[in-house]
Scaffold this motif. Structure first.
Motif, PDB file in Angstrom:
ATOM      1  N   SER A 131       0.829  -1.212   0.000  1.00  0.00           N
ATOM      2  CA  SER A 131       0.000   0.000   0.000  1.00  0.00           C
ATOM      3  C   SER A 131       0.861   1.259   0.000  1.00  0.00           C
ATOM      4  CB  SER A 131      -0.957   0.004   1.193  1.00  0.00           C
ATOM      5  OG  SER A 131      -0.244   0.064   2.413  1.00  0.00           O
ATOM      6  N   VAL A 132       1.995   1.220   0.679  1.00  0.00           N
ATOM      7  CA  VAL A 132       2.908   2.367   0.656  1.00  0.00           C
ATOM      8  C   VAL A 132       3.480   2.543  -0.738  1.00  0.00           C
ATOM      9  CG1 VAL A 132       5.108   3.254   1.538  1.00  0.00           C
ATOM     10  CG2 VAL A 132       3.470   2.229   3.103  1.00  0.00           C
ATOM     11  N   LEU A 133       3.823   1.446  -1.387  1.00  0.00           N
ATOM     12  CA  LEU A 133       4.352   1.500  -2.746  1.00  0.00           C
ATOM     13  C   LEU A 133       3.317   2.056  -3.720  1.00  0.00           C
ATOM     14  CD1 LEU A 133       6.760   0.803  -4.573  1.00  0.00           C
ATOM     15  CD2 LEU A 133       5.727  -1.445  -4.887  1.00  0.00           C
ATOM     16  N   VAL A 134       2.083   1.586  -3.609  1.00  0.00           N
ATOM     17  CA  VAL A 134       1.017   2.066  -4.488  1.00  0.00           C
ATOM     18  C   VAL A 134       0.756   3.544  -4.261  1.00  0.00           C
ATOM     19  CG1 VAL A 134      -1.468   1.898  -4.938  1.00  0.00           C
ATOM     20  CG2 VAL A 134      -0.081  -0.162  -4.826  1.00  0.00           C
ATOM     21  N   SER A 135       0.699   3.969  -3.009  1.00  0.00           N
ATOM     22  CA  SER A 135       0.441   5.388  -2.741  1.00  0.00           C
ATOM     23  C   SER A 135       1.594   6.264  -3.219  1.00  0.00           C
ATOM     24  CB  SER A 135       0.172   5.619  -1.248  1.00  0.00           C
ATOM     25  OG  SER A 135       1.327   5.365  -0.485  1.00  0.00           O
ATOM     26  N   SER A 136       2.819   5.770  -3.125  1.00  0.00           N
ATOM     27  CA  SER A 136       3.964   6.529  -3.627  1.00  0.00           C
ATOM     28  C   SER A 136       3.917   6.682  -5.140  1.00  0.00           C
ATOM     29  CB  SER A 136       5.271   5.854  -3.223  1.00  0.00           C
ATOM     30  OG  SER A 136       5.397   5.815  -1.833  1.00  0.00           O
ATOM     31  N   LEU A 137       3.549   5.614  -5.828  1.00  0.00           N
ATOM     32  CA  LEU A 137       3.445   5.691  -7.289  1.00  0.00           C
ATOM     33  C   LEU A 137       2.279   6.578  -7.719  1.00  0.00           C
ATOM     34  CD1 LEU A 137       4.287   2.025  -8.321  1.00  0.00           C
ATOM     35  CD2 LEU A 137       5.735   4.057  -8.481  1.00  0.00           C
ATOM     36  N   GLU A 138       1.188   6.554  -6.952  1.00  0.00           N
ATOM     37  CA  GLU A 138       0.073   7.450  -7.257  1.00  0.00           C
ATOM     38  C   GLU A 138       0.471   8.913  -7.041  1.00  0.00           C
ATOM     39  OE1 GLU A 138      -3.049   5.956  -4.802  1.00  0.00           O
ATOM     40  OE2 GLU A 138      -3.646   4.434  -6.260  1.00  0.00           O
ATOM     41  N   GLU A 139       1.255   9.166  -6.004  1.00  0.00           N
ATOM     42  CA  GLU A 139       1.744  10.524  -5.756  1.00  0.00           C
ATOM     43  C   GLU A 139       2.678  10.974  -6.877  1.00  0.00           C
ATOM     44  OE1 GLU A 139       4.348  12.937  -2.408  1.00  0.00           O
ATOM     45  OE2 GLU A 139       3.363  11.070  -1.852  1.00  0.00           O
ATOM     46  N   LEU A 140       3.517  10.073  -7.362  1.00  0.00           N
ATOM     47  CA  LEU A 140       4.393  10.379  -8.493  1.00  0.00           C
ATOM     48  C   LEU A 140       3.570  10.719  -9.730  1.00  0.00           C
ATOM     49  CD1 LEU A 140       7.144  10.458  -9.958  1.00  0.00           C
ATOM     50  CD2 LEU A 140       6.917   7.992 -10.265  1.00  0.00           C
ATOM     51  N   GLN A 141       2.533   9.936  -9.988  1.00  0.00           N
ATOM     52  CA  GLN A 141       1.655  10.203 -11.128  1.00  0.00           C
ATOM     53  C   GLN A 141       0.975  11.557 -10.991  1.00  0.00           C
ATOM     54  OE1 GLN A 141       1.216   8.506 -13.931  1.00  0.00           O
ATOM     55  NE2 GLN A 141      -0.278   9.960 -14.684  1.00  0.00           N
ATOM     56  N   ALA A 142       0.543  11.898  -9.774  1.00  0.00           N
ATOM     57  CA  ALA A 142      -0.108  13.193  -9.550  1.00  0.00           C
ATOM     58  C   ALA A 142       0.860  14.343  -9.796  1.00  0.00           C
ATOM     59  CB  ALA A 142      -0.664  13.254  -8.128  1.00  0.00           C
ATOM     60  N   LYS A 143       2.114  14.188  -9.342  1.00  0.00           N
ATOM     61  CA  LYS A 143       3.119  15.236  -9.572  1.00  0.00           C
ATOM     62  C   LYS A 143       3.377  15.420 -11.066  1.00  0.00           C
ATOM     63  CE  LYS A 143       5.630  14.754  -5.226  1.00  0.00           C
ATOM     64  NZ  LYS A 143       5.499  16.058  -4.644  1.00  0.00           N
ATOM     65  N   GLN A 144       3.456  14.319 -11.798  1.00  0.00           N
ATOM     66  CA  GLN A 144       3.691  14.411 -13.234  1.00  0.00           C
ATOM     67  C   GLN A 144       2.490  15.021 -13.954  1.00  0.00           C
ATOM     68  OE1 GLN A 144       4.762  10.373 -14.216  1.00  0.00           O
ATOM     69  NE2 GLN A 144       6.929  10.743 -13.810  1.00  0.00           N
ATOM     70  N   SER A 145       1.288  14.684 -13.518  1.00  0.00           N
ATOM     71  CA  SER A 145       0.088  15.267 -14.130  1.00  0.00           C
ATOM     72  C   SER A 145       0.007  16.765 -13.873  1.00  0.00           C
ATOM     73  CB  SER A 145      -1.164  14.579 -13.586  1.00  0.00           C
ATOM     74  OG  SER A 145      -1.188  13.232 -13.959  1.00  0.00           O
ATOM     75  N   THR A 146       0.335  17.180 -12.652  1.00  0.00           N
ATOM     76  CA  THR A 146       0.341  18.605 -12.324  1.00  0.00           C
ATOM     77  C   THR A 146       1.360  19.348 -13.173  1.00  0.00           C
ATOM     78  OG1 THR A 146      -0.315  18.112 -10.053  1.00  0.00           O
ATOM     79  CG2 THR A 146       0.652  20.269 -10.452  1.00  0.00           C
ATOM     80  N   SER A 147       2.543  18.768 -13.307  1.00  0.00           N
ATOM     81  CA  SER A 147       3.593  19.382 -14.114  1.00  0.00           C
ATOM     82  C   SER A 147       3.167  19.473 -15.575  1.00  0.00           C
ATOM     83  CB  SER A 147       4.880  18.568 -13.989  1.00  0.00           C
ATOM     84  OG  SER A 147       5.884  19.086 -14.828  1.00  0.00           O
TER      85      SER A 147
END
Length: 109
Positions: A42-58
């Motif tokens: 779950s920590v891994l999934v949430s980290s990858l989701e956060e990475l995706q959100a940062k890339q989408s924002t950028s």
């Protein structure tokens, strides 16, 4: 600063070590709860989701900057650098995990 990763739980397939002799940790492994909300997955999934959100924002701010709708270029630069650093960190962690896995495979049995 504390790490968000809790203790590592063994999956249910690993807990069936009752027939193994010569190990002291068999009882401890059998009592280990399955990975729940705080598990590594779950920590891994949430980290990858956060990475995706940062890339989408950028990406969204880049489109705004290209179209002239962005008021403050600093927002785009900050989001771009956050996404770049998060991606570099994820790639570095992946490379270290693959390196560790390969090292384990080279261990004599």
């Amino acid at each position: 600063m504390t790490s968000p990763i809790g203790g590592i739980s063994f999956p249910s397939a690993v807990t069936g070590l009752a027939g193994v002799t010569g190990t002291d940790a068999t009882d401890a492994v059998a009592r280990t709860p399955a990975a729940g909300d705080n598990g590594f997955a779950s920590v891994l999934v949430s980290s990858l989701e956060e990475l995706q959100a940062k890339q989408s924002t950028s990406d969204g701010l880049a489109v705004q900057a290209a179209s002239g709708d962005l008021r403050d270029v600093h927002d785009y630069m900050i989001a771009s650098n956050e996404a770049r650093l998060a991606t570099e960190m994820a790639v570095t962690i992946k490379n270290k995990a693959v390196e560790a896995f390969n090292e384990i495979l080279r261990m004599p049995v």
